[in-house]
Design an enzyme around this catalytic site. Structure first.
Site, PDB file in Angstrom:
ATOM      1  N   TYR A   1       8.299  -0.366   5.880  1.00 29.27           N
ATOM      2  CA  TYR A   1       7.896   0.764   6.693  1.00 29.27           C
ATOM      3  C   TYR A   1       6.445   1.120   6.422  1.00 29.27           C
ATOM      4  O   TYR A   1       5.844   0.637   5.464  1.00 29.27           O
ATOM      5  CB  TYR A   1       8.818   1.975   6.467  1.00 29.27           C
ATOM      6  CG  TYR A   1       8.602   2.744   5.189  1.00 29.27           C
ATOM      7  CD1 TYR A   1       9.014   2.232   3.970  1.00 29.27           C
ATOM      8  CD2 TYR A   1       7.967   3.987   5.197  1.00 29.27           C
ATOM      9  CE1 TYR A   1       8.814   2.943   2.792  1.00 29.27           C
ATOM     10  CE2 TYR A   1       7.778   4.702   4.017  1.00 29.27           C
ATOM     11  CZ  TYR A   1       8.202   4.175   2.820  1.00 29.27           C
ATOM     12  OH  TYR A   1       7.991   4.879   1.667  1.00 29.27           O
TER      13      TYR A   1
ATOM     14  N   ARG B   1      -1.353  -3.658   5.606  1.00 34.03           N
ATOM     15  CA  ARG B   1      -0.302  -3.612   4.570  1.00 34.03           C
ATOM     16  C   ARG B   1       1.060  -3.970   5.170  1.00 34.03           C
ATOM     17  O   ARG B   1       1.854  -4.672   4.541  1.00 34.03           O
ATOM     18  CB  ARG B   1      -0.254  -2.230   3.919  1.00 34.03           C
ATOM     19  CG  ARG B   1       0.749  -2.185   2.762  1.00 34.03           C
ATOM     20  CD  ARG B   1       0.667  -0.889   1.970  1.00 34.03           C
ATOM     21  NE  ARG B   1       0.992   0.264   2.778  1.00 34.03           N
ATOM     22  CZ  ARG B   1       0.807   1.523   2.404  1.00 34.03           C
ATOM     23  NH1 ARG B   1       0.293   1.789   1.205  1.00 34.03           N
ATOM     24  NH2 ARG B   1       1.124   2.516   3.190  1.00 34.03           N
TER      25      ARG B   1
ATOM     26  N   ARG C   1      27.675  -8.478   7.770  1.00 28.92           N
ATOM     27  CA  ARG C   1      27.195  -8.285   6.405  1.00 28.92           C
ATOM     28  C   ARG C   1      27.314  -9.556   5.560  1.00 28.92           C
ATOM     29  O   ARG C   1      28.386 -10.136   5.429  1.00 28.92           O
ATOM     30  CB  ARG C   1      27.956  -7.149   5.713  1.00 28.92           C
ATOM     31  CG  ARG C   1      27.347  -6.817   4.353  1.00 28.92           C
ATOM     32  CD  ARG C   1      28.032  -5.662   3.653  1.00 28.92           C
ATOM     33  NE  ARG C   1      27.348  -5.364   2.402  1.00 28.92           N
ATOM     34  CZ  ARG C   1      27.550  -6.024   1.259  1.00 28.92           C
ATOM     35  NH1 ARG C   1      28.425  -6.994   1.212  1.00 28.92           N
ATOM     36  NH2 ARG C   1      26.866  -5.696   0.178  1.00 28.92           N
TER      37      ARG C   1
ATOM     38  N   LYS D   1       6.176  -2.390   0.740  1.00 31.93           N
ATOM     39  CA  LYS D   1       6.581  -1.019   1.112  1.00 31.93           C
ATOM     40  C   LYS D   1       7.947  -1.044   1.784  1.00 31.93           C
ATOM     41  O   LYS D   1       8.053  -1.065   3.006  1.00 31.93           O
ATOM     42  CB  LYS D   1       5.512  -0.385   2.007  1.00 31.93           C
ATOM     43  CG  LYS D   1       5.680   1.134   2.149  1.00 31.93           C
ATOM     44  CD  LYS D   1       4.417   1.745   2.706  1.00 31.93           C
ATOM     45  CE  LYS D   1       4.578   3.181   3.109  1.00 31.93           C
ATOM     46  NZ  LYS D   1       4.981   4.077   2.030  1.00 31.93           N
TER      47      LYS D   1
ATOM     48  N   GLU E   1       2.692   5.377 -10.978  1.00 31.79           N
ATOM     49  CA  GLU E   1       2.206   6.113  -9.802  1.00 31.79           C
ATOM     50  C   GLU E   1       3.121   7.299  -9.575  1.00 31.79           C
ATOM     51  O   GLU E   1       4.119   7.475 -10.276  1.00 31.79           O
ATOM     52  CB  GLU E   1       2.175   5.200  -8.567  1.00 31.79           C
ATOM     53  CG  GLU E   1       3.533   4.635  -8.199  1.00 31.79           C
ATOM     54  CD  GLU E   1       3.500   3.646  -7.038  1.00 31.79           C
ATOM     55  OE1 GLU E   1       2.630   3.756  -6.166  1.00 31.79           O
ATOM     56  OE2 GLU E   1       4.377   2.759  -7.010  1.00 31.79           O
TER      57      GLU E   1
HETATM   58  N1  PMP Z   1       2.916   5.032  -3.861  1.00 35.12           N
HETATM   59  C1  PMP Z   1       4.137   5.198  -3.316  1.00 35.12           C
HETATM   60  C2  PMP Z   1       5.336   4.850  -4.145  1.00 35.12           C
HETATM   61  C3  PMP Z   1       4.280   5.704  -2.017  1.00 35.12           C
HETATM   62  O1  PMP Z   1       5.497   5.862  -1.468  1.00 35.12           O
HETATM   63  C4  PMP Z   1       3.119   6.067  -1.285  1.00 35.12           C
HETATM   64  C5  PMP Z   1       3.235   6.660   0.092  1.00 35.12           C
HETATM   65  N2  PMP Z   1       3.651   5.763   1.026  1.00 35.12           N
HETATM   66  C6  PMP Z   1       1.866   5.871  -1.889  1.00 35.12           C
HETATM   67  C7  PMP Z   1       1.801   5.353  -3.176  1.00 35.12           C
HETATM   68  C8  PMP Z   1       0.596   6.211  -1.163  1.00 35.12           C
HETATM   69  O2  PMP Z   1       0.334   5.269  -0.161  1.00 35.12           O
HETATM   70  P1  PMP Z   1      -0.528   5.660   1.145  1.00 35.12           P
HETATM   71  O3  PMP Z   1      -1.824   6.218   0.627  1.00 35.12           O
HETATM   72  O4  PMP Z   1      -0.706   4.381   1.835  1.00 35.12           O
HETATM   73  O5  PMP Z   1       0.279   6.663   1.882  1.00 35.12           O
END
Ligand code: PMP
Length: 283
Positions: free
Chosen positions: A32, A51, A99, A146, A178
């Site tokens: 996503y 991305r 599935r 992502k 993070e």
């Molecule tokens: N780290 C994580 C785990 C996230 O979910 C996000 C938000 N999508 C970010 C960092 C920040 O990414 P972005 O600046 O592309 O929104």
């Protein structure tokens, strides 16, 4: 009622449907993106598309359509929903099939998109700053892709709420990876910006990348490296970046105030810089 997009159709949100066999539903076999919308325009959209393309390639999910068509749907949703400020959520799954862990060749990916109107610029979080707790990073090993496997983040955010905090920073081997849905930064006594280097341990934030460019242009010192909880707690300032929060001050970590315990001047300057540059570059 919003108009949303599902596999070729624009529909009222209560009529949108996907299969119960969709692998996004059954296995989070999907990727996503969330793009911020400011003044009805897309921010950092090329970064989000790049991305997305990379995430899909890492999972061997085909692009459902070319990027120009993806962009056209984004614009159509902005228009139909009269979106001035907020986000657009785009979700691509491997597709629907009975599935099974294995997937057949030539599955047709599913594509879902919807808008979320919300304030991004004038927010209490930006004015007051947010508090975070630290939480063990229990997520999978490919956080650079992502995917909507967000249970680790959801549990951490829920733990933060129960602890009376706004969000959580993940910790692995004593180092901050993070935030639960954002990238984590600190500012040292001499004004150096520190944020973890890119690897499979973190999401490669689009806001992070843009801010690194803008900060370099105004000659700020930058170090891309991991940092500890202790280093963060004794930092001059701390903040997070994401397409939802932009640049948002962090004023407390595990109950310990950062700097003066209020949003700091460097963070505020970076937030202003980011908003100005994003407005200029939005399209
Ligand atoms: N780290 C994580 C785990 C996230 O979910 C996000 C938000 N999508 C970010 C960092 C920040 O990414 P972005 O600046 O592309 O929104």
């Amino acid at each position: 009622m919003r108009t949303v997009y599902v596999n070729g159709d624009y529909l009222p949100e209560d009529q949108a449907k996907i299969s119960i066999f969709d692998r996004g539903f059954l296995m989070a076999d999907a990727v996503y993106e969330v793009t911020m919308v400011l003044d009805g325009k897309l921010c950092d959209f090329d970064g989000h598309l790049a991305r997305l393309t990379r995430s899909l390639a890492e999972l061997d999910i085909p692009m459902p359509m070319d990027v120009a068509q993806l962009e056209a749907i984004h614009r159509e949703l902005i228009t139909r929903n009269k979106l001035d400020e907020g986000g657009i959520y785009m979700h691509i799954t491997r597709g629907a099939h009975d599935r099974d862990f294995l997937w057949p060749a030539n599955l047709t990916p599913s594509l879902v998109m919807f808008t979320q109107a919300r304030k991004c610029i004038d927010t209490p979080a930006a004015q007051r700053g947010i508090s975070v707790i630290t939480a063990p990073d229990i997520r999978w090993g490919r956080r650079d892709i992502k995917t909507p496997q967000l249970l680790g983040a959801a549990l951490a955010k829920q733990a933060a709420r129960l602890a009376g905090a706004d969000d959580a920073w993940f910790v692995e081997e004593g180092l901050i990876t993070e935030g639960s849905s954002n990238n984590a930064w600190i500012v040292t006594e001499d004004g150096t910006l520190i944020t973890r280097h890119l690897s499979t341990h973190i999401l490669h934030g689009i806001t992070r990348a843009a801010l690194l460019r803008y900060a370099a242009e105004v000659q700020l010192k930058i170090e891309e490296r991991p940092f500890t909880i202790g280093e963060a707690q004794s930092a001059r300032e701390a903040f997070v970046t994401s397409a939802g929060l932009l640049v948002c001050p962090v004023v407390q970590i595990d109950g310990h105030p950062i700097g003066t315990g209020k949003p700091g001047p460097i963070t505020q300057r970076l937030r202003t810089l980011y908003i100005e540059e994003s407005r200029k570059a939005a399209r």
